[in-house]
Scaffold this motif. Structure first.
Motif, PDB file in Angstrom:
ATOM      1  N   ILE A  82      41.345  37.895  50.097  1.00  0.00           N
ATOM      2  CA  ILE A  82      41.534  37.260  48.798  1.00  0.00           C
ATOM      3  C   ILE A  82      41.568  38.345  47.729  1.00  0.00           C
ATOM      4  O   ILE A  82      40.713  39.224  47.699  1.00  0.00           O
ATOM      5  N   GLU A  83      42.557  38.259  46.845  1.00  0.00           N
ATOM      6  CA  GLU A  83      42.649  39.164  45.708  1.00  0.00           C
ATOM      7  C   GLU A  83      42.512  38.333  44.440  1.00  0.00           C
ATOM      8  O   GLU A  83      43.272  37.392  44.220  1.00  0.00           O
ATOM      9  N   LYS A  84      41.519  38.670  43.630  1.00  0.00           N
ATOM     10  CA  LYS A  84      41.327  37.964  42.370  1.00  0.00           C
ATOM     11  C   LYS A  84      42.343  38.463  41.353  1.00  0.00           C
ATOM     12  O   LYS A  84      42.721  39.636  41.364  1.00  0.00           O
ATOM     13  N   THR A  85      42.779  37.567  40.475  1.00  0.00           N
ATOM     14  CA  THR A  85      43.671  37.947  39.386  1.00  0.00           C
ATOM     15  C   THR A  85      42.842  38.022  38.106  1.00  0.00           C
ATOM     16  O   THR A  85      41.648  37.717  38.116  1.00  0.00           O
ATOM     17  N   PHE A  86      43.474  38.369  37.006  1.00  0.00           N
ATOM     18  CA  PHE A  86      42.739  38.452  35.735  1.00  0.00           C
ATOM     19  C   PHE A  86      42.391  37.061  35.194  1.00  0.00           C
ATOM     20  O   PHE A  86      41.614  36.951  34.257  1.00  0.00           O
ATOM     21  N   ILE A  87      42.942  36.022  35.813  1.00  0.00           N
ATOM     22  CA  ILE A  87      42.628  34.654  35.401  1.00  0.00           C
ATOM     23  C   ILE A  87      41.663  34.055  36.423  1.00  0.00           C
ATOM     24  O   ILE A  87      41.971  33.990  37.614  1.00  0.00           O
ATOM     25  N   LYS A  88      40.505  33.621  35.950  1.00  0.00           N
ATOM     26  CA  LYS A  88      39.468  33.068  36.822  1.00  0.00           C
ATOM     27  C   LYS A  88      40.033  31.933  37.684  1.00  0.00           C
ATOM     28  O   LYS A  88      40.751  31.067  37.185  1.00  0.00           O
TER      29      LYS A  88
END
Length: 182
Positions: A3-9
């Motif tokens: 999983i890669e988090k983006t700048f949007i929660k």
């Protein structure tokens, strides 16, 4: 799965572990157990699939509560620019967009949670897109935002003058006038 988090929660890129050999490849696109182990516990109820020509732009669409949808989007054939816009009014990223290149080659998926508008443009000659939803489609709860809203400044990766856009999507309101209930 990774999983890669983006700048949007809560907006996540999902990358499967791909096993390749001389025959081709194999991967799990979705595993309830693996998703739950990664902290994602969603009960998907519907799969949707579309086929589109190069230059097609679909979106930006959403469904209001209680029929709001979480989507897990992936490309079976071709390449798209996938876009999500945060519509959660209490979010620090309200009105911000995120885009990612999804393709049959890179096998990435985008997990678009409830509270987002979603759309994509087709960059390859054709593209087959499949996405899982955690709620059934409900016509009365659908809404949308116009793809060329200047306040969003979305780079769709295609010429908007030549884009193939449905009549329905051409008349959607800008975000400031949309009927989002998030």
């Amino acid at each position: 799965m990774r999983i890669e988090k983006t700048f949007i929660k809560d907006l996540l890129i999902v990358e499967p572990i791909v096993f390749e050999d001389e025959r081709g490849y194999f991967f799990e696109a979705y595993s309830k157990t693996k998703f739950r182990d990664l902290g994602i516990d969603i009960k998907f109820v519907q799969d949707n699939q579309s086929y589109s020509k190069k230059g097609t732009l679909r979106g930006l669409h959403y469904q209001n509560p209680p029929y709001a949808q979480t989507k897990l989007v992936r490309v079976l054939e071709g390449e798209i620019m996938d876009v999500a816009v945060d519509l959660r009014k209490d979010s620090p990223t309200y009105g911000k967009s995120f885009s990612v290149l999804l393709s049959a080659e890179n096998k990435k998926q985008l997990l678009v949670p409830q509270g987002f508008a979603h759309g994509f443009s087709v960059l390859s000659d054709t593209a087959s897109v499949m996405y899982k939803c955690d709620q059934f489609y409900n016509k009365e709860s659908e809404g949308g935002i116009k793809f060329d809203d200047p306040s969003l400044s979305i780079d769709w990766g295609i010429s908007l003058e030549e884009a193939i856009v449905s009549e329905k999507d051409q008349i959607l309101p800008f975000i400031e006038n949309c009927n989002s209930l998030f």
